[in-house]
Design a protein around this motif. Structure first.
Motif, PDB file in Angstrom:
ATOM      1  N   PHE A 139       0.825  -1.210   0.000  1.00 27.07           N
ATOM      2  CA  PHE A 139       0.000   0.000   0.000  1.00 27.07           C
ATOM      3  C   PHE A 139       0.861   1.262   0.000  1.00 27.07           C
ATOM      4  O   PHE A 139       0.399   2.338  -0.333  1.00 27.07           O
ATOM      5  CB  PHE A 139      -0.912  -0.003   1.236  1.00 27.07           C
ATOM      6  N   PHE A 143       0.443   5.995  -1.281  1.00 28.13           N
ATOM      7  CA  PHE A 143       0.418   7.207  -0.477  1.00 28.13           C
ATOM      8  C   PHE A 143       1.517   8.202  -0.845  1.00 28.13           C
ATOM      9  O   PHE A 143       1.725   9.173  -0.143  1.00 28.13           O
ATOM     10  CB  PHE A 143       0.547   6.857   1.007  1.00 28.13           C
ATOM     11  N   TYR A 200      -3.603  -0.790  -3.461  1.00 31.05           N
ATOM     12  CA  TYR A 200      -4.958  -0.255  -3.377  1.00 31.05           C
ATOM     13  C   TYR A 200      -5.969  -1.200  -4.023  1.00 31.05           C
ATOM     14  O   TYR A 200      -6.957  -1.595  -3.415  1.00 31.05           O
ATOM     15  CB  TYR A 200      -4.936   1.106  -4.065  1.00 31.05           C
ATOM     16  N   VAL A 203      -6.420  -4.512  -2.179  1.00 35.17           N
ATOM     17  CA  VAL A 203      -7.128  -4.379  -0.913  1.00 35.17           C
ATOM     18  C   VAL A 203      -8.633  -4.216  -1.123  1.00 35.17           C
ATOM     19  O   VAL A 203      -9.434  -4.768  -0.382  1.00 35.17           O
ATOM     20  CB  VAL A 203      -6.518  -3.199  -0.118  1.00 35.17           C
ATOM     21  N   ILE A 204      -9.021  -3.495  -2.180  1.00 34.11           N
ATOM     22  CA  ILE A 204     -10.457  -3.360  -2.468  1.00 34.11           C
ATOM     23  C   ILE A 204     -11.076  -4.725  -2.753  1.00 34.11           C
ATOM     24  O   ILE A 204     -12.095  -5.093  -2.180  1.00 34.11           O
ATOM     25  CB  ILE A 204     -10.698  -2.450  -3.690  1.00 34.11           C
ATOM     26  N   ALA A 207     -11.182  -6.929   0.293  1.00 36.09           N
ATOM     27  CA  ALA A 207     -12.260  -6.591   1.222  1.00 36.09           C
ATOM     28  C   ALA A 207     -13.562  -7.236   0.774  1.00 36.09           C
ATOM     29  O   ALA A 207     -14.331  -7.734   1.610  1.00 36.09           O
ATOM     30  CB  ALA A 207     -12.425  -5.079   1.315  1.00 36.09           C
TER      31      ALA A 207
ATOM     32  N   GLN B 292      -4.607   2.684   7.615  1.00 35.85           N
ATOM     33  CA  GLN B 292      -4.953   1.885   6.456  1.00 35.85           C
ATOM     34  C   GLN B 292      -6.374   1.347   6.551  1.00 35.85           C
ATOM     35  O   GLN B 292      -7.116   1.352   5.580  1.00 35.85           O
ATOM     36  CB  GLN B 292      -3.961   0.730   6.379  1.00 35.85           C
ATOM     37  N   PHE B 295      -8.975   3.711   5.393  1.00 37.31           N
ATOM     38  CA  PHE B 295      -9.031   3.800   3.942  1.00 37.31           C
ATOM     39  C   PHE B 295      -9.855   2.659   3.385  1.00 37.31           C
ATOM     40  O   PHE B 295     -10.735   2.850   2.564  1.00 37.31           O
ATOM     41  CB  PHE B 295      -7.626   3.720   3.343  1.00 37.31           C
ATOM     42  N   ILE B 296      -9.530   1.462   3.869  1.00 40.58           N
ATOM     43  CA  ILE B 296     -10.210   0.293   3.325  1.00 40.58           C
ATOM     44  C   ILE B 296     -11.697   0.381   3.615  1.00 40.58           C
ATOM     45  O   ILE B 296     -12.534   0.161   2.740  1.00 40.58           O
ATOM     46  CB  ILE B 296      -9.601  -0.994   3.906  1.00 40.58           C
ATOM     47  N   LEU B 299     -13.273   2.852   1.332  1.00 37.51           N
ATOM     48  CA  LEU B 299     -13.397   2.369  -0.033  1.00 37.51           C
ATOM     49  C   LEU B 299     -14.508   1.348  -0.139  1.00 37.51           C
ATOM     50  O   LEU B 299     -15.235   1.308  -1.121  1.00 37.51           O
ATOM     51  CB  LEU B 299     -12.074   1.750  -0.476  1.00 37.51           C
TER      52      LEU B 299
END
Lengths: 329, 306
Positions: A139, A143, A200, A203-204, A207, B292, B295-296, B299
């Motif tokens: 990640f 940033f 990024y 991680v999306i 999730a 973090q 952020f997750i 999102l």
């Protein structure tokens, strides 16, 4: 955004039962007042620029007498479509169009596959602690600003002292003048874009993978499904909505480019890289910084804005035809 | 005991050890690739100028030197001013962003609001159509006359439809209507409900919006490059962005009785650049692992459809 048009349901008690149009209440006044600051922001910073597109149809001239910008604009002559003609027939137009679209297509395909693939791998890893550490580390680039990234790249590529040339000469090769060789840059840019967005994206998707009902996998195991079959028949269908949404959003950006990537990383786009790394955004930025007639720049700007809008609506329309559930508008 | 049972159960459905090792190796390489540049830049910043000239950039500096950081220390007025600007822009901007975004998010989330449909469109249209770089530039620069003010750095980034949508979804799903209704019966006005009731129970979404805004402001160089020419208003990012100009500027205004030539030759140009980059990255690298999760969550909230 599906049900926004539905009439006010009988939420506010007895009144709403009979009267179809709710009266303006004190509540509404208070909510309106609460929203005033943000409304003003929206008007100034998003809606006012939308009207700025009329610059594209004007020959902007400074009127005598030191008036403000708006006065000058309103008193400038109409140019009709001359500004557009100039932009479309200029040498740059096809080059900019080609670069912007091809880079974006490469970015979308590669980033999406890396993100989905990475998320699938991360989710199936046994050591959850390790997977967390990897995620955090990956990640990091997200940033960092492109200015900072351009310094990393500079440290790697600068011809005299750069790390890569150091390795190449140590292996007996010739030094490569990276900043003057257009042929390497499509790869460098695609690589950097993937590198920066990798964490990024993963991680999306990760999730949404962790949000999948575990009983589906248990049932699949009972039926003797292998790991790969589970991924194909459970995980991938479950993350499809997120995938489609990301895809539509990316398609909406196909005429835009990540300005910092193209401008900073190349070191302000040197002449030698001009035709390989210029996009609409760098073109407009350079025009703003130079003395180019503002109307012609505005034509480029207007073209870009209209195309973005059209592509996002088109992508949404295509998705709604194929699979109405997943459209976003 | 229970944990062990759970493990046994889970192990039924695990990937093969060889695959696991392979995946670990892949991610180890990727993760190192993401962190490596940071270490590389750091090692350049502590290399001596001479060794850089002789050997080029090396991963392990052959000759250590703190000249770059000493130089920054000597020029601390410039650096500190830039740090101060970056911090003020980030702090002010983040506060403003949270206020603007949550208030709008709250208003749009109210199902009974008369203008709800209109507001939904107001928020939605900019997601699809925007005036573009030039038009925004003209508005900020020529119409609002914000050139060379701190507001040119703060205002354009203070709100976005994306974050308003995140807030709206969050308020719709987590703030029960009954709380708002009962506060209304107790005589609270909407401003009071928003600030005293809704915000205190919405810390996660505030953290998400705040983090997005804070990193956005800290990392912004683009607004600065368009609107800021005044040396006193430079942020760290724009300092780095204009480093070549700045190093020449410092060299032309030497401190402490050195001649121009002496000063120029003594200046550790290459390592100083990298040292400034380190000054920018370290605060981010130290904080982002803690934030973090916000952020997750942001999102993922943002990607929930209604």
């Amino acid at each position: 955004m599906g049900n926004q048009q539905s009439p006010v349901k009988g939420k506010s008690g007895k009144k709403a039962l009979k009267i179809p149009r709710k009266r303006w209440t004190r509540d509404d006044t208070e909510l309106f007042l609460l929203s005033v600051p943000t409304l003003v922001w929206y008007l100034l910073f998003t809606y006012l620029p939308m009207f700025g597109v009329i610059i594209a149809f004007k020959v902007y001239k400074l009127a005598p007498g030191g008036h403000g910008f708006l006065y000058n604009l309103l008193h400038s002559e109409w140019a009709g479509i001359n500004n557009f003609k100039y932009f479309f027939t200029s040498n740059s137009f096809t080059m900019l169009l080609r670069n912007t679209i091809l880079y974006n297509i490469a970015f979308i395909i590669i980033s999406a596959s890396v993100a989905v693939g990475g998320a699938l791998m991360l989710s199936s890893m046994r050591n959850k602690r390790g997977s967390k550490v990897y995620q955090t580390m990956m990640f990091l680039p997200y940033f960092m600003s492109w200015v900072v990234v351009s310094y990393f790249v500079y440290a790697l590529l600068t011809p005299e002292r750069g790390y890569l040339n150091g390795i190449i000469t140590a292996l007996g090769g010739e030094k490569i003048m990276w900043y003057q060789e257009p042929k390497y840059w499509p790869f460098i840019l695609v690589f950097l874009n993937t590198w920066k967005g990798m964490g990024y994206g993963m991680v999306i998707y990760l999730a949404s993978i962790t949000g999948i009902d575990p009983s589906l996998y248990e049932a699949a195991v009972m039926d003797g499904a292998t790991k790969a079959q589970q991924a194909r028949h459970i995980t991938i269908p479950s993350i499809k909505p997120v995938f489609v949404m990301m895809l539509i959003l990316d398609c909406g950006k196909i005429f835009n480019s990540d300005f910092g990537l193209f401008y900073q990383v190349t070191g302000g786009i040197p002449q030698s890289l001009y035709t390989t790394t210029s996009t609409f955004d760098t073109y407009i930025y350079n025009a703003i910084q130079s003395t180019a007639p503002i109307g012609q720049t505005a034509a480029a700007n207007f073209f870009q804005a209209i195309c973005s809008c059209a592509t996002i609506l088109f992508a949404n329309w295509v998705v709604s035809k194929i699979d109405n559930e997943n459209r976003i508008i | 005991m229970e944990k062990k049972m759970k493990n046994n159960h889970a192990s039924l459905n695990q990937i093969k050890t060889s695959t696991n090792v392979l995946f670990n190796a892949v991610f180890l390489i990727l993760a190192v690739m993401c962190v490596f540049p940071l270490l590389f830049v750091f090692s350049i910043s502590i290399s001596s100028e001479e060794s850089l000239r002789m050997n080029g950039y090396q991963i392990i500096p052959p000759q250590l030197s703190s000249a770059a950081y000493q130089f920054l220390w000597n020029e601390r007025m410039m650096i500190l001013r830039a740090v101060f600007m970056s911090v003020s822009v980030t702090v002010l901007g983040t506060i403003l962003a949270v206020i603007l975004t949550t208030s709008m998010g709250y208003v749009v989330s109210r199902r009974t609001y008369k203008l709800k449909t209109l507001y939904t469109w107001i928020v939605f249209i900019p997601m699809v159509f925007n005036g573009g770089m030039l038009a925004s530039y003209v508005v900020v620069n020529n119409i609002l006359n914000l050139r060379n003010t701190i507001w040119a750095l703060i205002l354009p980034l203070a709100c976005s439809s994306f974050s308003v949508t995140i807030c709206r979804t969050f308020f719709r799903t987590t703030v029960p209507d009954s709380i708002v209704e009962s506060a209304k019966i107790d005589g609270a006005d909407q401003f009071c409900i928003w600030s005293r009731i809704v915000l205190p129970i919405s810390k996660p979404v505030m953290a998400t919006i705040g983090m997005f805004a804070a990193f956005g402001y800290w990392n912004d160089w683009f607004q600065a490059s368009l609107y800021i020419q005044d040396k006193n208003l430079q942020t760290l990012q724009s300092l780095l962005n204009n480093i070549q100009k700045n190093i020449e500027y410092i060299a032309n205004n030497p401190y402490g009785g050195l001649s121009l030539q002496q000063y120029k030759s003594s200046m550790p140009t290459e390592s100083v650049r990298m040292a400034i980059a380190i000054v920018i990255i370290v605060p981010i690298a130290c904080t982002y692992p803690f934030f973090q999760k916000y952020f997750i969550s942001g999102l993922t909230i943002g990607s929930v459809k209604e």
